[in-house]
Design an enzyme around this catalytic site. Structure first.
Site, PDB file in Angstrom:
ATOM      1  N   ARG A  86      43.794 -38.919  76.388  1.00  0.00           N
ATOM      2  CA  ARG A  86      42.717 -37.973  76.676  1.00  0.00           C
ATOM      3  C   ARG A  86      42.399 -38.039  78.169  1.00  0.00           C
ATOM      4  O   ARG A  86      42.785 -38.987  78.862  1.00  0.00           O
ATOM      5  CB  ARG A  86      41.454 -38.373  75.889  1.00  0.00           C
ATOM      6  CG  ARG A  86      41.579 -38.215  74.399  1.00  0.00           C
ATOM      7  CD  ARG A  86      40.361 -38.753  73.676  1.00  0.00           C
ATOM      8  NE  ARG A  86      40.558 -38.705  72.230  1.00  0.00           N
ATOM      9  CZ  ARG A  86      39.982 -39.567  71.385  1.00  0.00           C
ATOM     10  NH1 ARG A  86      39.187 -40.516  71.849  1.00  0.00           N
ATOM     11  NH2 ARG A  86      40.200 -39.481  70.100  1.00  0.00           N
ATOM     12  N   ARG A 118      40.826 -34.738  61.265  1.00  0.00           N
ATOM     13  CA  ARG A 118      40.060 -35.977  61.388  1.00  0.00           C
ATOM     14  C   ARG A 118      38.870 -35.999  60.425  1.00  0.00           C
ATOM     15  O   ARG A 118      38.511 -37.041  59.888  1.00  0.00           O
ATOM     16  CB  ARG A 118      39.631 -36.195  62.846  1.00  0.00           C
ATOM     17  CG  ARG A 118      40.818 -36.633  63.693  1.00  0.00           C
ATOM     18  CD  ARG A 118      40.534 -36.684  65.175  1.00  0.00           C
ATOM     19  NE  ARG A 118      41.729 -37.144  65.878  1.00  0.00           N
ATOM     20  CZ  ARG A 118      41.788 -38.265  66.612  1.00  0.00           C
ATOM     21  NH1 ARG A 118      40.727 -38.997  66.753  1.00  0.00           N
ATOM     22  NH2 ARG A 118      42.906 -38.631  67.207  1.00  0.00           N
ATOM     23  N   ARG A 166      32.158 -34.276  71.543  1.00  0.00           N
ATOM     24  CA  ARG A 166      33.002 -35.086  72.426  1.00  0.00           C
ATOM     25  C   ARG A 166      34.042 -34.200  73.108  1.00  0.00           C
ATOM     26  O   ARG A 166      34.467 -34.479  74.228  1.00  0.00           O
ATOM     27  CB  ARG A 166      33.692 -36.201  71.619  1.00  0.00           C
ATOM     28  CG  ARG A 166      34.454 -37.191  72.469  1.00  0.00           C
ATOM     29  CD  ARG A 166      34.941 -38.361  71.636  1.00  0.00           C
ATOM     30  NE  ARG A 166      36.016 -37.978  70.705  1.00  0.00           N
ATOM     31  CZ  ARG A 166      36.583 -38.823  69.833  1.00  0.00           C
ATOM     32  NH1 ARG A 166      36.113 -40.070  69.751  1.00  0.00           N
ATOM     33  NH2 ARG A 166      37.570 -38.428  69.044  1.00  0.00           N
TER      34      ARG A 166
HETATM   35  N1  LIG Z   1      45.811 -49.224  62.424  1.00  0.00           N
HETATM   36  C1  LIG Z   1      45.464 -48.992  63.684  1.00  0.00           C
HETATM   37  N2  LIG Z   1      44.561 -48.016  63.964  1.00  0.00           N
HETATM   38  C2  LIG Z   1      44.248 -47.829  65.261  1.00  0.00           C
HETATM   39  C3  LIG Z   1      44.785 -48.582  66.311  1.00  0.00           C
HETATM   40  N3  LIG Z   1      44.232 -48.142  67.495  1.00  0.00           N
HETATM   41  C4  LIG Z   1      43.357 -47.156  67.166  1.00  0.00           C
HETATM   42  N4  LIG Z   1      43.382 -46.975  65.825  1.00  0.00           N
HETATM   43  C5  LIG Z   1      42.582 -46.036  65.008  1.00  0.00           C
HETATM   44  O1  LIG Z   1      43.133 -44.771  65.080  1.00  0.00           O
HETATM   45  C6  LIG Z   1      42.104 -43.815  64.872  1.00  0.00           C
HETATM   46  C7  LIG Z   1      42.215 -42.774  65.932  1.00  0.00           C
HETATM   47  O2  LIG Z   1      41.924 -43.369  67.174  1.00  0.00           O
HETATM   48  P1  LIG Z   1      41.697 -42.367  68.423  1.00  0.00           P
HETATM   49  O3  LIG Z   1      42.827 -41.410  68.459  1.00  0.00           O
HETATM   50  O4  LIG Z   1      41.442 -43.197  69.646  1.00  0.00           O
HETATM   51  O5  LIG Z   1      40.441 -41.521  67.982  1.00  0.00           O
HETATM   52  P2  LIG Z   1      38.917 -41.928  67.762  1.00  0.00           P
HETATM   53  O6  LIG Z   1      38.766 -42.717  66.509  1.00  0.00           O
HETATM   54  O7  LIG Z   1      38.267 -40.586  67.648  1.00  0.00           O
HETATM   55  O8  LIG Z   1      38.481 -42.690  68.964  1.00  0.00           O
HETATM   56  C8  LIG Z   1      40.789 -44.582  64.937  1.00  0.00           C
HETATM   57  O9  LIG Z   1      40.322 -44.781  63.611  1.00  0.00           O
HETATM   58  C9  LIG Z   1      41.167 -45.914  65.524  1.00  0.00           C
HETATM   59  O10 LIG Z   1      40.355 -46.983  65.015  1.00  0.00           O
HETATM   60  C10 LIG Z   1      45.739 -49.604  65.981  1.00  0.00           C
HETATM   61  O11 LIG Z   1      46.265 -50.334  66.826  1.00  0.00           O
HETATM   62  N5  LIG Z   1      46.040 -49.756  64.667  1.00  0.00           N
HETATM   63  N1  LIG Z   2      24.403 -43.082  67.928  1.00  0.00           N
HETATM   64  C1  LIG Z   2      24.913 -41.986  68.515  1.00  0.00           C
HETATM   65  N2  LIG Z   2      24.161 -40.862  68.554  1.00  0.00           N
HETATM   66  C2  LIG Z   2      24.663 -39.741  69.120  1.00  0.00           C
HETATM   67  N3  LIG Z   2      25.899 -39.648  69.704  1.00  0.00           N
HETATM   68  C3  LIG Z   2      26.679 -40.752  69.665  1.00  0.00           C
HETATM   69  C4  LIG Z   2      26.245 -41.954  69.078  1.00  0.00           C
HETATM   70  N4  LIG Z   2      27.254 -42.885  69.215  1.00  0.00           N
HETATM   71  C5  LIG Z   2      28.283 -42.267  69.848  1.00  0.00           C
HETATM   72  N5  LIG Z   2      27.929 -40.991  70.143  1.00  0.00           N
HETATM   73  C6  LIG Z   2      28.754 -39.965  70.788  1.00  0.00           C
HETATM   74  O1  LIG Z   2      29.648 -39.524  69.788  1.00  0.00           O
HETATM   75  C7  LIG Z   2      30.945 -39.240  70.348  1.00  0.00           C
HETATM   76  C8  LIG Z   2      32.008 -40.095  69.647  1.00  0.00           C
HETATM   77  O2  LIG Z   2      31.808 -41.437  70.038  1.00  0.00           O
HETATM   78  P1  LIG Z   2      33.106 -42.367  70.189  1.00  0.00           P
HETATM   79  O3  LIG Z   2      32.612 -43.680  70.670  1.00  0.00           O
HETATM   80  O4  LIG Z   2      34.145 -41.674  70.984  1.00  0.00           O
HETATM   81  O5  LIG Z   2      33.577 -42.460  68.667  1.00  0.00           O
HETATM   82  P2  LIG Z   2      34.893 -43.137  68.061  1.00  0.00           P
HETATM   83  O6  LIG Z   2      35.389 -44.095  69.085  1.00  0.00           O
HETATM   84  O7  LIG Z   2      34.410 -43.790  66.814  1.00  0.00           O
HETATM   85  O8  LIG Z   2      35.834 -42.026  67.803  1.00  0.00           O
HETATM   86  C9  LIG Z   2      30.836 -39.559  71.828  1.00  0.00           C
HETATM   87  O9  LIG Z   2      30.613 -38.339  72.544  1.00  0.00           O
HETATM   88  C10 LIG Z   2      29.626 -40.468  71.913  1.00  0.00           C
HETATM   89  O10 LIG Z   2      28.957 -40.344  73.177  1.00  0.00           O
END
Ligand SMILES: Nc1nc2c(ncn2[C@@H]2O[C@H](COP(=O)(O)OP(=O)(O)O)[C@@H](O)[C@H]2O)c(=O)[nH]1
Ligand SMILES: Nc1ncnc2c1ncn2[C@@H]1O[C@H](COP(=O)(O)OP(=O)(O)O)[C@@H](O)[C@H]1O
Length: 393
Positions: free
Chosen positions: A168, A272, A261
């Protein structure tokens, strides 16, 4: 009575292009020969197994980062592992385990359909349990982890996963993820370099062993951000961790955050959100997560996360069981062993002086093991040779 078959002796064998030094360790009907081959400039370990029933040699698949292999001594700890003590390296880097029948080796043997052994480096002291954080996309995992790392940079370290997902905006390779090609990642997975991996939202994600162990080696508590499948794999592995699932206050709020986001296309958002429903259903699977954390108000949730970690912080300060300087180059060889200790003698001191150079390696509180490090080693010096010889008498 027919003449007994001659006892098979392993004197010297040629593992590589030249003769090598070797240790032969008998385990049941097998003899494990741990050989060192000095081919040209590099020295490497060769492992061969003699099956005494069939009188055939087997060259196993060897997993895990192997010891520096200068010269070594070895002793059987139990039916599952052989202790190898490297000479000419620092004491901290000298204790290694060759796993020959641990659950991990058995699993790899089944996957590969052939003989497998695995190295696991012995590490002094206990490590704090890593923290696995899971939850649906958009719930706030990354936000919470970033706050933790910012407030406690010396206490926590992030396990940098590998993924085939595209980066990203603002995501940095090697910091947020190791952005990898699928074939390379699949090859590394097949070579046992990953603690877990999963197909998530149409991409491959995985946690390499080094991603976790390198953080722990720095004395930091490792944080893993992985999906529910990954949490299941870690729960089933030799890595003991604390498992936390982060929930949204409502599904509508989750969707709002994911959209706000602005990092996914509409199609990816829909995918998702579909997966989110499945993940939320699994958050209550018995024995999977230790804690459920609702991320409604961010600050309140963060405070709760910090409480969870300090409550679960079972880190006992090491009880000062180490010798003065584990970084100095050492040359110890195995002298004897009892049920839970192995005694090492320095090869640099004379017998009189050697009494001061006797070490006891306490194996009674080992944790972890291949594919990761074996932690919980305790080493202390012994003040008299008698204490040490008790293991022999
Ligand atoms: N099994 C597994 N899941 C992962 C790993 N790294 C990230 N993830 C999971 O993959 C999913 C997608 O991650 P990401 O694309 O960064 O999207 P996000 O969850 O929206 O931040 C999330 O549920 C993460 O916890 C990994 O090394 N192993
Ligand atoms: N408690 C909260 N209330 C409102 N917005 C939140 C909260 N926690 C996270 N966010 C926002 O929600 C979005 C997703 O958070 P993120 O940390 O990227 O989630 P994940 O890593 O679980 O995918 C981001 O824009 C973040 O700033």
């Amino acid at each position: 009575m027919g003449e007994e078959a001659p006892e098979f002796r392993v004197d010297r064998i040629t593992l590589g292009s030249k003769d090598c030094q070797e240790n032969a360790i008998v385990v049941g009907d097998k003899t494990y020969v741990i050989g060192r081959t000095d081919d040209d400039s590099k020295s490497s370990f060769g492992i061969k197994i003699l099956d005494k029933l069939t009188q055939t040699w087997i060259v196993p698949t060897v997993l895990g980062a192997q010891p520096p292999s200068k010269s070594h001594s070895a002793i059987l700890i139990n039916e599952e592992k052989i202790l190898v003590v490297e000479k000419g390296v620092s004491l901290n880097d000298s204790i290694w385990f060759l796993e020959i029948d641990t659950p991990f080796v058995k699993q790899q043997r089944k996957i590969k359909g052939s003989e497998v052994v695995s190295w696991s480096k012995g590490v002094l002291g206990v490590a704090q349990k890593p923290v696995v954080i899971s939850g649906p996309s958009g719930v706030g995992k990354g936000t919470l982890i970033a706050k933790l790392m910012k407030e406690y940079p010396s206490k926590f370290g992030f396990s940098v996963s590998h993924t085939t997902r595209s980066p990203r905006v603002k995501e940095i390779d090697g910091v947020h993820y190791h952005f990898a090609g699928r074939s390379k990642m699949e090859q590394d997975i097949s070579e046992g370099e990953f603690l877990e991996f999963a197909h998530v939202h149409g991409n491959l994600y995985g946690t390499s062993i080094e991603a976790v162990e390198s953080v722990t080696d720095e004395g930091k508590r490792c944080i893993l951000d992985i999906d529910v499948q990954g949490a299941r794999s870690v729960r089933a592995s030799s890595l003991e961790a604390i498992f936390i699932f982060v929930c949204p206050p409502s599904f509508e709020e989750l969707e709002k955050r994911l959209r706000a986001r602005g990092t996914e296309t509409e199609e990816q958002i829909q995918k998702r959100l579909r997966n989110a429903r499945a993940e939320l259903d699994q958050s209550n699977s018995p024995g999977l997560f230790d804690h459920l954390l609702v991320n409604d108000n961010l600050e309140a949730c963060y405070e709760n996360l910090k409480k969870l970690l300090s409550l679960d912080d079972d880190h006992k300060d090491s009880d000062g069981c180490f010798i003065e300087d584990g970084k100095a180059t050492a040359c110890y060889s195995i002298m004897s062993k009892t049920e839970s200790e192995v005694f090492l003698q320095s090869e640099t001191g004379e017998v009189v002086k050697a009494a001061a150079n006797l070490l006891a390696v306490d194996l009674s509180s080992l944790t972890g093991g291949a594919p990761g490090r074996t932690r919980g080693l305790k080493i202390h010096s012994i003040n008299s040779i008698d204490n040490c010889l008790k293991g022999i008498r």
